[in-house]
Write a protein that holds these residues in place. Structure first.
Motif, PDB file in Angstrom:
ATOM      1  N   VAL A 129       0.967  -1.172   0.114  1.00 34.36           N
ATOM      2  CA  VAL A 129       0.047  -0.017  -0.187  1.00 34.36           C
ATOM      3  C   VAL A 129       0.937   1.365   0.018  1.00 34.36           C
ATOM      4  O   VAL A 129       0.778   2.087  -0.818  1.00 34.36           O
ATOM      5  N   LEU A 137       1.164   3.830  -2.936  1.00 33.68           N
ATOM      6  CA  LEU A 137       0.832   5.366  -2.553  1.00 33.68           C
ATOM      7  C   LEU A 137       1.892   6.208  -3.005  1.00 33.68           C
ATOM      8  O   LEU A 137       1.973   7.443  -3.449  1.00 33.68           O
ATOM      9  N   LEU A 195     -15.520  -2.358   2.345  1.00 32.67           N
ATOM     10  CA  LEU A 195     -14.670  -1.135   2.407  1.00 32.67           C
ATOM     11  C   LEU A 195     -13.335  -1.159   1.732  1.00 32.67           C
ATOM     12  O   LEU A 195     -13.037   0.017   1.106  1.00 32.67           O
ATOM     13  N   LYS A 214     -12.342   1.854  -1.531  1.00 33.51           N
ATOM     14  CA  LYS A 214     -11.293   2.780  -1.289  1.00 33.51           C
ATOM     15  C   LYS A 214     -10.359   2.657  -2.335  1.00 33.51           C
ATOM     16  O   LYS A 214      -9.728   1.780  -2.406  1.00 33.51           O
ATOM     17  N   LEU A 261      -6.638   7.703  -1.478  1.00 29.19           N
ATOM     18  CA  LEU A 261      -5.673   7.828  -0.406  1.00 29.19           C
ATOM     19  C   LEU A 261      -4.690   8.845  -0.779  1.00 29.19           C
ATOM     20  O   LEU A 261      -4.222   9.392   0.048  1.00 29.19           O
ATOM     21  N   ARG A 294      -5.996  12.169   0.343  1.00 31.14           N
ATOM     22  CA  ARG A 294      -5.506  12.200   1.616  1.00 31.14           C
ATOM     23  C   ARG A 294      -4.329  12.577   2.162  1.00 31.14           C
ATOM     24  O   ARG A 294      -4.262  13.246   2.988  1.00 31.14           O
ATOM     25  N   ALA A 295      -3.659  11.930   1.452  1.00 32.25           N
ATOM     26  CA  ALA A 295      -2.065  12.195   1.806  1.00 32.25           C
ATOM     27  C   ALA A 295      -1.844  13.629   1.499  1.00 32.25           C
ATOM     28  O   ALA A 295      -0.938  14.018   2.653  1.00 32.25           O
ATOM     29  N   LEU A 315      -3.191  15.632   4.451  1.00 28.75           N
ATOM     30  CA  LEU A 315      -2.600  15.238   5.795  1.00 28.75           C
ATOM     31  C   LEU A 315      -1.111  16.066   5.860  1.00 28.75           C
ATOM     32  O   LEU A 315      -0.742  16.441   7.044  1.00 28.75           O
ATOM     33  N   ARG A 359       4.459   6.514  11.466  1.00 31.49           N
ATOM     34  CA  ARG A 359       3.969   7.358  10.260  1.00 31.49           C
ATOM     35  C   ARG A 359       2.328   7.543  10.527  1.00 31.49           C
ATOM     36  O   ARG A 359       1.841   8.301   9.708  1.00 31.49           O
ATOM     37  N   ARG A 381       0.456   9.490  12.044  1.00 35.61           N
ATOM     38  CA  ARG A 381      -0.038  10.988  12.031  1.00 35.61           C
ATOM     39  C   ARG A 381      -0.266  11.462  10.596  1.00 35.61           C
ATOM     40  O   ARG A 381      -1.237  11.885  10.406  1.00 35.61           O
ATOM     41  N   THR A 382       0.416  10.913   9.689  1.00 37.01           N
ATOM     42  CA  THR A 382       0.374  11.494   8.112  1.00 37.01           C
ATOM     43  C   THR A 382      -0.085  10.367   7.265  1.00 37.01           C
ATOM     44  O   THR A 382      -0.139  10.477   6.119  1.00 37.01           O
ATOM     45  N   PRO A 425      -2.416   8.027   5.247  1.00 40.01           N
ATOM     46  CA  PRO A 425      -3.776   7.861   4.959  1.00 40.01           C
ATOM     47  C   PRO A 425      -4.480   6.295   5.365  1.00 40.01           C
ATOM     48  O   PRO A 425      -5.625   6.295   5.497  1.00 40.01           O
ATOM     49  N   ALA A 426      -3.439   5.446   5.027  1.00 44.66           N
ATOM     50  CA  ALA A 426      -4.014   3.988   5.059  1.00 44.66           C
ATOM     51  C   ALA A 426      -4.495   4.057   6.531  1.00 44.66           C
ATOM     52  O   ALA A 426      -5.299   3.365   6.931  1.00 44.66           O
ATOM     53  N   GLU A 432      -5.873   5.662   8.616  1.00 45.97           N
ATOM     54  CA  GLU A 432      -7.246   6.163   8.988  1.00 45.97           C
ATOM     55  C   GLU A 432      -8.351   4.963   8.436  1.00 45.97           C
ATOM     56  O   GLU A 432      -9.306   4.703   9.068  1.00 45.97           O
ATOM     57  N   LEU A 433      -7.839   4.453   7.226  1.00 44.60           N
ATOM     58  CA  LEU A 433      -8.714   3.336   6.723  1.00 44.60           C
ATOM     59  C   LEU A 433      -8.726   2.186   7.779  1.00 44.60           C
ATOM     60  O   LEU A 433      -9.795   1.703   8.011  1.00 44.60           O
ATOM     61  N   TRP A 434      -7.695   1.956   8.276  1.00 50.04           N
ATOM     62  CA  TRP A 434      -7.704   0.792   9.236  1.00 50.04           C
ATOM     63  C   TRP A 434      -8.345   0.996  10.572  1.00 50.04           C
ATOM     64  O   TRP A 434      -9.091   0.437  11.147  1.00 50.04           O
TER      65      TRP A 434
END
Ligand code: SF4
Ligand code: SF4
Lengths: 147, 147
Positions: A11, A15, A121, A125, A130, A133-134, A137, B101, B103-104, B106-107, B109-111
């Motif tokens: 992932v 990304l 889910l 996605k 992602l 969103r990255a 963030l 990682r 905090r930043t 995006p994965a 949040e998905l989890w």
DNA sequence: GGCAAATAGGATATAATTTATCCTTTTATG
DNA sequence: CATAAAAGGATAAATTATATCCTATTTGCC
């Protein structure tokens, strides 16, 4: 009950590629550096992603990897299953009859439901989601202390 | 990404106890036979379930196991976590900061979301629900061929 | 052509985890 | 006190996950 490192790495690698300028090739070793993934291990992961069509790879001096299709057509489920094979949260979900109790087992139904929700889910996605969103963030202001 | 055998066995064992007459003690060995679980392995599982308060165990000649509390107060989540420890579908969910990682990423949040849904499902399904459903499934007429 | 940089892939090593058993101890019953 | 049960520690066996090594192949460029 835990995602493999491979899956997590995959992932992140996807990304990474998705968030680089699309015109230039990305090189596996650099992904490994940026994402802190064991480089040789990552080559295997990249290979799987390539075979699944999620990455396109180019050999040779100016080679590297690029997305195999638009980021909004790549789901998280595809990425993870490309490197880990089909996801199942209990073995009776591998295929019908894998556990011969599945006809009368009330737990089986629960797993069917849970798996459905999880896969849904992940299938909904996209890598594009992602990547977007990255960026958010990264730009997000710190919840700073000095006003 | 798959439930451990231990977890699966634990659910079945609890279900077995829950669907027996509550006045008589159930003996681990018999559970193992009925549920086709390696007997010695099951003693370990029973021990964990007992320590979590989900089973009450009695030693000695007339001993055995019984539910530690009413079946409608025992969730599937409790059962599985009793034998496998806390569930997490990726390691960043063990605790905050486990992956630096988070905090930043995006994965991440998905989890968080996926895990929330899974745990919610398991927490809301009680052993009583399962036991009820087990009876239904046993009584259900076969989808027979001869009319 | 020949060198350098990249991916491909097979074989293998290492480590970690899971599954399962063995053996001894403790507890309770009759 | 004999027997039947759970408790618990140690350990074995099997499986899976993680990671590396080595060689081959492809490609661009001088
Ligand atoms: S949940 Fe039921 S059907 Fe699924 S593996 Fe366990 S016993 Fe078999
Ligand atoms: S999903 Fe993101 S935060 Fe979670 S473990 Fe992977 S990299 Fe870390």
């Amino acid at each position: 009950m835990e995602l493999s490192r491979r899956g997590d790495y995959a992932v992140r690698a996807m990304l990474d590629v998705a968030t680089r300028p699309a015109d230039r090739m990305t090189v596996t070793k650099e992904i490994a550096l940026r994402q802190d993934i064991p480089p040789i291990f990552l080559t295997k992961i990249v290979s799987s992603l390539s075979q699944a069509g999620l990455l396109r790879t180019y050999r040779g001096v100016a080679g590297g990897v690029a997305l195999g299709k638009p980021a909004d057509q790549i789901s998280l489920l595809q990425i993870i299953e490309a490197v880990d094979g089909p996801i199942y949260i209990n073995r009776c979900l591998i295929r019908r009859g894998e556990c011969d109790r599945d006809r009368t087992c009330p737990a089986h139904e629960l797993w069917v439901q849970a798996q459905g929700e999880l896969l849904g889910l992940l299938a909904n996605k996209s890598l594009a989601d992602l990547a977007r969103r990255a960026q958010e963030l990264q730009q997000a202001p710190m919840a700073g202390f000095a006003a």
